[in-house]
Scaffold this motif. Structure first.
Motif, PDB file in Angstrom:
ATOM      1  N   GLU A 148       0.564  -1.077   0.150  1.00  0.00           N
ATOM      2  CA  GLU A 148      -0.050   0.011  -0.015  1.00  0.00           C
ATOM      3  C   GLU A 148       0.874   1.652  -0.659  1.00  0.00           C
ATOM      4  O   GLU A 148       1.861   1.020   0.889  1.00  0.00           O
ATOM      5  CB  GLU A 148      -1.366  -0.036   1.149  1.00  0.00           C
ATOM      6  CG  GLU A 148      -1.831   1.205   1.025  1.00  0.00           C
ATOM      7  CD  GLU A 148      -2.922   1.088   2.570  1.00  0.00           C
ATOM      8  OE1 GLU A 148      -2.868   0.300   3.287  1.00  0.00           O
ATOM      9  OE2 GLU A 148      -3.244   1.935   2.342  1.00  0.00           O
ATOM     10  N   ASP A 179      -4.345   3.147  -2.101  1.00  0.00           N
ATOM     11  CA  ASP A 179      -5.020   3.876  -0.845  1.00  0.00           C
ATOM     12  C   ASP A 179      -5.157   5.799  -1.571  1.00  0.00           C
ATOM     13  O   ASP A 179      -4.732   6.035  -1.411  1.00  0.00           O
ATOM     14  CB  ASP A 179      -4.594   3.916  -0.041  1.00  0.00           C
ATOM     15  CG  ASP A 179      -5.392   4.314   1.474  1.00  0.00           C
ATOM     16  OD1 ASP A 179      -5.747   5.491   1.110  1.00  0.00           O
ATOM     17  OD2 ASP A 179      -5.801   3.764   2.260  1.00  0.00           O
ATOM     18  N   HIS A 207      -8.047   0.468  -1.221  1.00  0.00           N
ATOM     19  CA  HIS A 207      -8.699   1.680  -0.489  1.00  0.00           C
ATOM     20  C   HIS A 207      -9.200   2.749  -0.905  1.00  0.00           C
ATOM     21  O   HIS A 207      -8.264   3.642  -0.984  1.00  0.00           O
ATOM     22  CB  HIS A 207      -7.584   1.548   0.808  1.00  0.00           C
ATOM     23  CG  HIS A 207      -7.090   0.655   1.704  1.00  0.00           C
ATOM     24  ND1 HIS A 207      -6.033   0.273   2.613  1.00  0.00           N
ATOM     25  CD2 HIS A 207      -7.663  -0.559   1.483  1.00  0.00           C
ATOM     26  CE1 HIS A 207      -6.031  -0.826   2.867  1.00  0.00           C
ATOM     27  NE2 HIS A 207      -6.766  -1.354   2.431  1.00  0.00           N
ATOM     28  N   HIS A 218     -10.065   8.790   5.866  1.00  0.00           N
ATOM     29  CA  HIS A 218     -10.876   7.750   6.320  1.00  0.00           C
ATOM     30  C   HIS A 218     -12.257   7.827   6.243  1.00  0.00           C
ATOM     31  O   HIS A 218     -12.848   7.856   7.979  1.00  0.00           O
ATOM     32  CB  HIS A 218     -10.059   6.822   7.201  1.00  0.00           C
ATOM     33  CG  HIS A 218      -8.846   6.492   6.307  1.00  0.00           C
ATOM     34  ND1 HIS A 218      -7.790   6.821   6.775  1.00  0.00           N
ATOM     35  CD2 HIS A 218      -8.977   5.173   5.590  1.00  0.00           C
ATOM     36  CE1 HIS A 218      -6.466   5.825   6.435  1.00  0.00           C
ATOM     37  NE2 HIS A 218      -7.787   4.779   5.348  1.00  0.00           N
ATOM     38  N   GLU A 247     -12.506   2.190   3.087  1.00  0.00           N
ATOM     39  CA  GLU A 247     -12.123   1.617   3.832  1.00  0.00           C
ATOM     40  C   GLU A 247     -12.124   2.657   5.115  1.00  0.00           C
ATOM     41  O   GLU A 247     -11.601   4.483   4.905  1.00  0.00           O
ATOM     42  CB  GLU A 247     -10.488   1.975   3.785  1.00  0.00           C
ATOM     43  CG  GLU A 247      -9.861   1.284   5.640  1.00  0.00           C
ATOM     44  CD  GLU A 247      -7.877   1.745   5.187  1.00  0.00           C
ATOM     45  OE1 GLU A 247      -7.415   2.437   4.491  1.00  0.00           O
ATOM     46  OE2 GLU A 247      -7.316   0.346   5.231  1.00  0.00           O
TER      47      GLU A 247
HETATM   48 ZN   LIG Z   1      -5.287   1.572   4.033  1.00  0.00          ZN
END
Ligand SMILES: [Zn+2]
Length: 273
Positions: A148, A179, A207, A218, A247
């Protein structure tokens, strides 16, 4: 139609049974086990086959797990500490094999170097040494490693190019977890980065979460400043078939029902595209 998994991080403050019920009741059919302190993930660590069975009974499969916190120190200068971080991931490999989870998401850098350029100069070499061990063991165990992007300021591990260098030649079972929120935080061009990962043929997983203008991450897509539409379009154009995980950060217990419902609404909208 694409399927969107939910990260169990969201359920950090609710009992495992409630987490399973909330995922199923909101139409999720896939989960990424994440945040080892979350009751559902802690239960899985104790009894991987049992928890996966319980999830399966609720109609939920587990395509991936996230590396535990101890396993995210793969670039440390102290060799003993670095190798014990490698070990934390190997312990997860055993759990994954016990219940048939095929993929693990790995953080290649810890950020322990802070703002010190000399510290960072040694990071790729050490991270690579750790990834070589993990790649070999994962290959033998029939598992995939998705590395990631994380970090900022053009440091190793933040750009897709730097991840491709870290995993170069490690095998077809080793790829990237992009991500999108981390890419946004690093102030990189989302489409350029996605294109790099896709054209390299190395994108295993995504993600997906939103980032607010201050850089806090997030959030549920739509709550921050990321424009997801062109990103999702590019995935379609490339006929991307890899993992897609929403996520979303842990919610206080009194908000978790509303948060999962809101996240499910995003999933439904995206699945119908
Ligand atoms: Zn992540």
């Amino acid at each position: 139609m694409s399927t969107y998994a939910i990260s169990t991080w969201l359920f950090g403050h609710v009992p495992a049974d409630d987490a399973i019920h909330l995922m199923a009741a909101n139409g999720f059919t896939e989960a990424e086990l994440s945040a080892e302190w979350a009751p559902i993930t802690a239960a899985w660590e104790q009894d991987p086959a049992g928890v996966c069975e319980q999830l399966a009974e609720a109609g939920i499969t587990v395509p991936s797990v996230h590396s535990p916190r101890d396993g995210r120190m793969l670039d440390l200068a102290d060799d003993h500490e670095r190798l014990s971080s490698v070990q934390a991931n190997l312990r997860y490999f055993d759990l994954m094999q016990a219940c048939g989870v095929p993929e693990i998401i790995i953080h290649p850098v810890s950020g322990a170097g802070g703002d010190n350029d000399d510290e960072w100069a040694a990071v790729p070499h050490r991270s690579r040494a750790s990834l070589e061990v993990l790649a070999e063991k994962a290959g033998n165990a029939g598992l995939s490693l998705a590395v990631e992007n994380i970090g900022r300021n053009g440091r190793p591990g933040s750009t897709m190019v730097s991840i491709l260098e870290l995993i170069d030649g490690l095998g077809d079972h080793v790829g990237i977890c992009m991500d999108i929120g981390h890419t946004q935080q690093a102030q990189l061009d989302l489409l350029d980065e996605l294109s790099t990962a896709l054209t390299a043929g190395k994108l295993l997983s995504l993600h997906l979460h939103d980032v607010d203008p201050e850089g806090t991450d997030h959030y549920i897509p739509g709550e921050g400043c990321i424009d997801f539409a062109p990103f999702l379009d590019m995935l379609e154009e490339h006929d991307y078939k890899g993992g897609r995980t929403l996520e979303i950060r842990v919610a206080p217990p009194e908000e978790v029902v509303a948060r999962i419902r809101q996240t499910a609404a995003v999933r439904e909208r995206w699945e119908s595209l």
